[in-house]
Design a protein around this motif. Sequence first.
Motif, short mmCIF file in Angstrom:
data_model
loop_
_atom_site.label_atom_id
_atom_site.label_comp_id
_atom_site.label_asym_id
_atom_site.label_seq_id
_atom_site.Cartn_x
_atom_site.Cartn_y
_atom_site.Cartn_z
N VAL A 293 0.88 -1.24 0.07
CA VAL A 293 -0.12 -0.02 0.07
C VAL A 293 0.92 1.29 0.09
N ALA A 294 1.83 1.05 0.88
CA ALA A 294 2.84 2.46 0.83
C ALA A 294 3.45 2.61 -0.52
N GLU B 287 0.99 4.10 -2.88
CA GLU B 287 0.65 5.60 -2.58
C GLU B 287 1.74 6.48 -2.91
N ARG C 167 -8.43 0.13 -2.40
CA ARG C 167 -8.53 1.25 -1.74
C ARG C 167 -7.37 2.18 -2.06
N ALA C 168 -6.15 1.88 -2.14
CA ALA C 168 -4.98 2.65 -2.56
C ALA C 168 -5.11 3.19 -3.91
N HIS D 146 -7.84 6.09 -4.07
CA HIS D 146 -7.03 7.41 -3.64
C HIS D 146 -6.54 7.99 -4.79
N ARG D 147 -6.03 6.99 -5.85
CA ARG D 147 -5.55 7.68 -6.89
C ARG D 147 -6.40 8.08 -8.03
#
Lengths: 190, 190
Positions: free
Chosen positions: A66-67, A70, A129-130, A133-134
């Motif tokens: 996830v990091a 992101e 979800r990541a 967010h994009r």
Amino acid sequence: MPRWESDAQGRLKRAALELFETQGFERTSVAQIARTAGLTERSFYRYFPDKREVLFADDGLQAHLVAQVEAADPGLTPIEALLAALGTADEIFRPREFLLRRVRVIAASPALAERDLIKLADIADALARALEHRGVEPGKARFIIDVAIAISRRATSRWLADPEATLSDLVAQTAAELREVVAPPTPTVG
Amino acid sequence: MPRWESDAQGRLKRAALELFETQGFERTSVAQIARTAGLTERSFYRYFPDKREVLFADDGLQAHLVAQVEAADPGLTPIEALLAALGTADEIFRPREFLLRRVRVIAASPALAERDLIKLADIADALARALEHRGVEPGKARFIIDVAIAISRRATSRWLADPEATLSDLVAQTAAELREVVAPPTPTVG
């Protein structure tokens, strides 16, 4: 083994893996795992809710992926961002030999294989979800993740079979293979 | 509902779905399902091993897909054969409204969602064997199936949202979308 893993936790994981390998998952008890690790059953339950979870304790993979997604360059397409992230999973899969043994033990036990599927689904949800967010629409995000995970599964099994290759190269090669697999059929000249 | 489903089995499935919808999976008992269907608990256990299985009793989908892949034109590529098979799944997903309700109930319960994942993995295993019979190497067969299932999941959720479209058209559209998703990045002209 991730840096933040305590020694007791690591000993329990290694003991469990070895017992599952030699006598099978079903025939191994929590008491045996604890004894082999030189610990008490009570210590076992401090780290893991049950026997099935020993091989699935948070290894940091989900948070790492996830990091990575992101932090990915905003110029990358969603699948490029995902594949770049998945190509760095070998930073978590250490030592490589442990992963190889873990994969075999999981494949040999339906109970562990089920747990593995569920864990992968959790990772997929977090990556969806990541991507959202994009700015990726949820249905499309889920689709791109399913495809990226298919690529990653094949690349990881190649990586386990070939100690010379890097995971990120194999991810790129497998993405190229996917383009061939789904290429529109070339019409035969009659 | 498949032709070979007994009326009692069908009644139990419909009763379970309705109770799961109105009061949730966790709060529904086998006794309630049986009572709502006008049957005894004993009859329930004649058809289903437990409450979780009611929505997963063999609906013929796996056998249907395997038969379709095995009967596919030998001139089709493996993914073409799979996508053609998956595009006919609506022959099993009847009535459509039942599938839509089932999807929502499964999504609302982690226990059912886990069972659904496991069932999908079983179907994937069966399809992998069918592709291997067509001469596809096992690792590649698994990869192609993972990709085809990703396409099928997206196409099926579109099909559930759009009563006008046919599943096979949506499968073809989603395969085209995949080609765009994985297209090599076009270099930007500077």
